[in-house]
Design an enzyme around this catalytic site. Structure first.
Site, mmCIF file in Angstrom:
data_model
loop_
_atom_site.group_PDB
_atom_site.id
_atom_site.type_symbol
_atom_site.label_atom_id
_atom_site.label_comp_id
_atom_site.label_asym_id
_atom_site.label_seq_id
_atom_site.Cartn_x
_atom_site.Cartn_y
_atom_site.Cartn_z
ATOM 1 N N LYS A 56 0.865 -1.180 0.000
ATOM 2 C CA LYS A 56 0.000 0.000 0.000
ATOM 3 C C LYS A 56 0.902 1.231 0.000
ATOM 4 O O LYS A 56 1.961 1.228 0.649
ATOM 5 C CB LYS A 56 -0.875 -0.041 1.261
ATOM 6 N N SER A 104 -9.644 1.650 3.248
ATOM 7 C CA SER A 104 -8.816 2.484 2.391
ATOM 8 C C SER A 104 -7.783 1.684 1.583
ATOM 9 O O SER A 104 -7.225 2.197 0.618
ATOM 10 C CB SER A 104 -8.071 3.514 3.238
ATOM 11 N N SER A 137 -9.742 -0.762 7.369
ATOM 12 C CA SER A 137 -9.162 -0.553 6.036
ATOM 13 C C SER A 137 -8.486 -1.762 5.411
ATOM 14 O O SER A 137 -8.129 -1.725 4.229
ATOM 15 C CB SER A 137 -8.161 0.607 6.070
#
Ligand code: ZN
Lengths: 98, 482, 496
Positions: free
Chosen positions: C81, C156, C180
């Site tokens: 990420k 997210s 997330s």
């Protein structure tokens, strides 16, 4: 709707947070923050007088490091991302006292 | 001061002192002074995204030590908080500090003015990080079109010591500061180098009519860096506030800044513009739990503090004044104590340390720590005087020789043949020669002019280049002339 | 061969590498080819590191050629990420603010995965500064759900979930502040673990809310997940909130047996917002576990409804402070202005997106003078009550079970108009972050062709038991074996 937070509050908070807001943003945030804070008002229903606040998820303490020098990063690395770096310094425009 | 007749001054101080650790409070960067700009930095002290702080153990140890030396309570539980405000020298735009649970609680220290003792309370002391340094392109911050930031200082550990508003005069403030700095130096938590900015002062001053109990409206003047600035700033601020009050107006509660060049204070920001710091517990640092064992371990490392040391030296026969001078700086007192282990006459030792030794160091701008004469060497010199090997006068020149060569006194005496002549036979021969050469003086003495003997002694000393044992010369001369 | 191998699990790929059936270079090339083929539609990646990845793979292949012992993750291509620092490689947090930020150091997880011999394929998309539940808040791209390109992947960590779901990486790392990792894992039909707070170092994870953030793996299987956690978990002296716990070998817990295990079903997690079809799917999953011998009963976590406001006050307060450093001085975007104050305000106005600004505003307000006690302190006290709920539940149960999210993946724009509605959908995930406990989301079936996730919550540092339940469930169901029929859809989408 209950006006928990006024337009002036929003402007004050934006100034604290160093955010330049446009007029539509001020209106939008005033409305949205009110709706969120109204929802958050449910917390008042809970009696928490004798409850200790939790700041850390895991209760550990005394995490310490020995006083030993570790190498710093070099100049080039330190300044590589600087939007305005010159002669080893980070440059900023005029600083007004207030 | 004129105002002294009308108003009483009330003053409290916040002192920020740099702790003498090797590394910064939350990262391994060196705290060394100087260094090219932005070279003592890393992701942590530059506030890089993703960087995390790890607390330096020595910072906590020093804070406990300073707290104990200042009679403070050491908190069993304390924590760090974030103080949020934007400023370009603050790399994260928050300062990691301690808010409601500082490491040191109530304490204080005693000052003495004209023999009067007074206790000045300390409210608290807490650990925090220093900010970076701003360099301005123009004369001052506000006249510069741009500024440059150096984060070498960012993250240097500080202890902020907050006093009670207990001081009532400028001499009290200065006495408090001197005492505080002395204690911090003694405990070796800070080198207190004011010229390098390692101690900074914020001064809170208010005035009130004599006889009232309520506090007047105060101003806070920030970031003073010398005792003389503190004194001048307070003189200015007291006079200014008195003028305001005498004009029937109110003092404005505000933060001010000291302009060293003009010698005046200026408004930095008013109470209305005061920062809303939004303190909250630092989520990146778990709290501190300091148990009794930890405190006791630190207490054992505490040196004898100035007051105790002064008292001890007085019991050895030193005057209060001499004891105070010797203990003023820890290094000097340590030198004295070390010499005392080789030479037990404290009074004589004190005279030499405060007199010739200090004069030599001062004229060479040398600190006692770097003295070319060790405590042991000074003690040996004094022993030679006691044994009669050296006269006090010659000892002074030997001391100078020791200073420039770092040689032992006995070595210099030997090399230069400076030992006193205490051999009766040798002295009698010289005396006979002097008497023969000065018949008039001999006659004068015998005629009752006692002064004449002084001249004769002088002639004998001259003939021996000052090396004759003066006591013995006097004795032998009197026998000869009797 | 290559195109087949990218669909396999980490442990299967490891066998292929060990037996020289496929090389790390071939595997890496296959993933890069896959990224070229599907990512223009899915937009999971923000940065693809072809050359670096191939160089790393060649290195591993040399080891294989020398018959050196191969670690479980060696030669396996993965994605991070884009809020985890990678030295010399842009780390943007999907924000204009950090559009060109090149970190001077590695996150601890980056270092650990590098040490484990993994191949970094690239950095994947996310909501800006990890603030969001749909990845719609990325400054750069809208990542699409591979099961339906009209729908969000969740957030997210949307890019990290999609990369695994669409075989664009063998595994990935995401971060979880309020769900997330788990919610996008649920939306995309993969396994996602949020470990106990303090189990995985946060050093180099660009902070959203420091007391809640935790890094964890996205994988195709439960075994893979345990393997990745083995590599990244464990004490880090450079993260003061990292815990020096006895780290087990998590694969030791992968036993196909839940007999006698006590599983609690918190009734508050089935509130009004829950899609009845999702509830039904989870009910079927619960029945599977009962059939396998688990002891399941209902329980209560009474303060659950207060978790949302408590979470949003604490998370935004911390974020308002964490994001203060983005001021245009040391790194990142800068807007030009006459003076510093103007520069700060304009930089932040232009560099941050609307959701980030909204949360900074809320958090600043919650901490500001006069409101601290009513909002932030109150929220921290409620946090204590929520923690207590879990402590009490875990006296009676080994694991708690709920749907990971109240619904399946929603359509783009469906919830972005009203932030509060979006926040309310986090009800099943945020209490876990407030309590600091671990939770995993595993594929539990489909509703109208979209995956649903089952969330298992455990005691602090008891990830092992979660893996045991998850593994048993996985071995006795086939949800995880189903793949989005992406190639067809991608072709079809060509007409769009
Ligand atoms: Zn540093």
């Amino acid at each position: 709707m209950n006006m928990t937070i006024s337009r002036e509050d929003v402007e004050y908070v934006a100034a604290l947070a160093r955010l330049e807001l446009t007029e539509p943003e001020i209106q939008e945030y005033t409305e949205q923050l009110n709706s969120i804070l109204d929802y958050a008002a449910m917390l008042e229903r809970l009696d928490t007088d004798d409850v200790v606040p939790t700041a850390h998820a895991v209760p550990i303490h005394n995490v310490l490091r020995e006083d030993q020098v570790r190498p710093s990063i070099n100049h080039a690395k330190a300044l590589r991302n600087a939007p305005d770096g010159d002669e080893g310094f980070f440059r900023v425009p005029r600083i007004s006292l207030t | 001061m004129v105002v002294a007749n009308q108003f009483e001054m009330v003053c409290g101080l916040e002192v920020h002192v740099e702790l003498q650790t090797k590394t910064k409070i939350f990262c391994g960067c060196t705290t060394e002074f100087g260094g090219e700009q932005n070279t003592h930095v890393c992701p942590v002290c530059l506030g890089m995204p993703g960087a995390l702080p790890v607390l330096n153990r020595e910072v906590v140890n020093f804070a406990i030590k300073a707290g104990l030396a200042l009679d403070c309570e050491i908190a069993e539980f304390s924590k760090f908080d974030r103080k949020n405000y934007f400023y370009p020298d603050l790399s994260k735009n928050y300062q990691t500090s301690q808010f409601d649970l500082p490491i040191c609680g109530k304490g204080g220290l005693e000052i003495e003015i004209d023999g009067e003792k007074k206790w000045i309370g300390i409210t608290r002391a807490h650990m925090e990080e220093d900010a970076g340094k701003l360099v301005h392109s123009g004369e001052t911050i506000s006249t510069s079109n741009e500024s440059s930031v150096d984060y070498n200082r960012a993250g240097v550990p500080l202890l902020e010591i907050v006093s009670e508003p207990d001081m009532r005069s400028i001499p009290e403030v200065l006495a408090y500061l001197e005492k505080l700095v002395q204690i911090l130096e003694y405990t070796e938590v800070s080198d207190c180098r004011l010229e390098q900015g390692s101690v900074r002062f914020d001064v809170n001053v208010s005035l009130r009519p004599f006889g009232t109990d309520t506090l007047g409206i105060r101003t806070e003047t920030k970031n003073l860096n010398s005792f003389s600035s503190v004194r001048r700033c307070m003189e200015y601020e007291v006079a200014r506030q008195a003028r305001v009050l005498n004009a029937g107006e109110n003092v404005v509660q505000e933060t001010r800044t000291w302009d060293e060049g003009q010698g005046i204070t200026l408004t930095l920001r008013s109470k209305e513009e005061a920062h809303d710091y939004r303190y909250f517990p630092e989520p990146d640092l778990p709290p501190l739990v300091i148990d009794k064992e930890w405190v006791e371990r630190i207490r054992k490392t505490l040196p004898e503090l100035p007051a105790a040391r002064r008292a001890r030296l007085q019991t050895l026969g030193l005057s209060a004044y001499d004891a105070a001078v010797i203990t003023q700086a820890k290094a000097m007192a340590d030198f004295f104590d070390e010499a005392l282990t080789y030479y037990t006459d404290a009074k004589t030792l004190a005279n030499w340390v405060m007199g010739d030794m200090t004069r030599l160091l001062n004229s060479n701008q040398c600190s006692v720590v770097d003295s070319p004469i060790s405590a042991k060497q000074l003690a040996e010199l004094l022993q030679l005087i006691n044994k009669g090997t050296l006269s006090g006068k010659i000892a002074k020149s030997v001391l100078e020789e020791m200073y420039s060569t770092s040689k032992d006194a006995s070595m210099i005496v030997k090399e230069k043949g400076l030992a006193q002549i205490s051999d009766e036979g040798a002295l009698l021969g010289i005396i006979d020669g002097v008497l023969a050469a000065n018949p008039q003086s001999v006659e004068d003495y015998r005629a009752g002019k006692d002064k004449a003997i002084g001249f004769l002694v002088g002639q004998i000393m001259k003939a021996t280049k000052g090396q004759a044992n003066p006591g013995l010369v006097n004795q032998l001369l009197k026998e000869k002339l009797a | 061969m290559e195109s087949v191998s990218i669909g396999k699990s980490v442990s299967e790929q490891h066998e292929l590498l060990v037996h020289k059936d496929v090389s790390s270079t071939e595997l890496t090339k296959a993933y890069i080819a896959r990224i070229h083929s599907v990512d223009p539609d899915l937009q999971a990646y923000l940065t693809v590191l072809e050359d670096k990845a191939l160089a790393q793979a060649a290195e591993i292949d040399r080891k294989i050629a020398h018959n050196e012992v191969l670690g479980a993750l060696e030669g396996i291509p993965m994605a991070l990420k884009d809020n985890m620092c990678t030295e010399g490689i842009r780390t943007s947090c999907a924000s204009k603010m950090l559009e060109s930020f090149i970190p001077p150091y590695n996150a601890t997880v980056t270092d650990r995965l590098q040490a484990a011999g993994t191949i970094l394929l690239g950095k994947v998309n996310m909501d800006e500064f990890a603030m969001g539940s749909s990845t719609e808040n990325s400054y750069f791209a809208k990542t699409r759900n591979p099961w339906d390109l009209e729908r969000v992947p969740g957030g997210s960590s949307g890019g990290a979930a999609v990369a695994v779901a669409a075989d664009e990486a063998s595994f990935s790392l995401g971060s979880d502040t309020g769900g997330s990792i788990r919610q996008p894992a649920s939306f995309c039909g993969v396994v996602g673990m949020k470990p106990t707070y303090g189990a995985v170092s946060r050093l180099g994870l660009i902070a959203f809310a420091s007391s809640l953030d935790q890094i964890g793996p996205f994988t195709k299987t439960v075994r893979d997940n345990a393997l990745v956690l083995n590599a990244i978990a464990g004490y880090d002296p450079l993260d003061s909130t990292s815990v020096a716990y006895e780290k087990p070998d998590y694969t030791k817990f992968l036993v196909n047996n839940v007999k006698g295990l006590r599983i609690g079903i918190p009734r508050e997690y089935y509130g009004e917002g829950i899609d009845p079809e999702v509830a039904k799917g989870i009910q079927a999953g619960i029945q599977t576990l009962i059939d396998l011998g688990a002891e399941v009963s209902e329980c209560s976590l009474p303060h659950t409804e207060y978790a949302i406001p408590a979470y949003y006050l604490i998370a935004t307060a911390e974020a308002s402070s964490n994001l203060a450093r983005y001021d245009g001085v040391r790194y990142g975007y800068r807007a030009e202005a006459e003076d510093v104050l103007g520069m700060f305000k304009q930089t932040r106005a232009e560099g941050f997106g609307p959701e980030v600004k909204r949360r900074i505003m809320l958090g600043t307000y919650a901490l500001s003078s006069g409101y601290y006690d009513a909002y932030y302190l109150k929220a921290q006290k409620v946090r204590t009550l929520i923690k207590r709920d879990f402590d009490q539940a875990f006296e009676k149960f080994d694991v708690l079970l709920s749907p990971t999210a109240p619904t399946t993946a929603f359509k783009f724009g469906e919830k972005s108009a009203d932030p509060l509605t979006m926040y309310l959908s986090d009800i099943t995930t945020v209490p876990i972050n407030l309590a600091g406990i671990p939770a995993i989301s595993i594929p539990a079936g489909f509703v109208k062709g979209m995956p649903i996730g089952m969330q298992l919550m455990g005691k602090a540092f008891d990830e092992g038991t979660l893996y045991r339940v998850a593994y048993t469930f996985e071995q006795n169901t086939n949800h995880h074996t189903l793949k989005p029929s992406l190639s067809g859809e991608v072709l079809a989408s060509g007409s769009r």
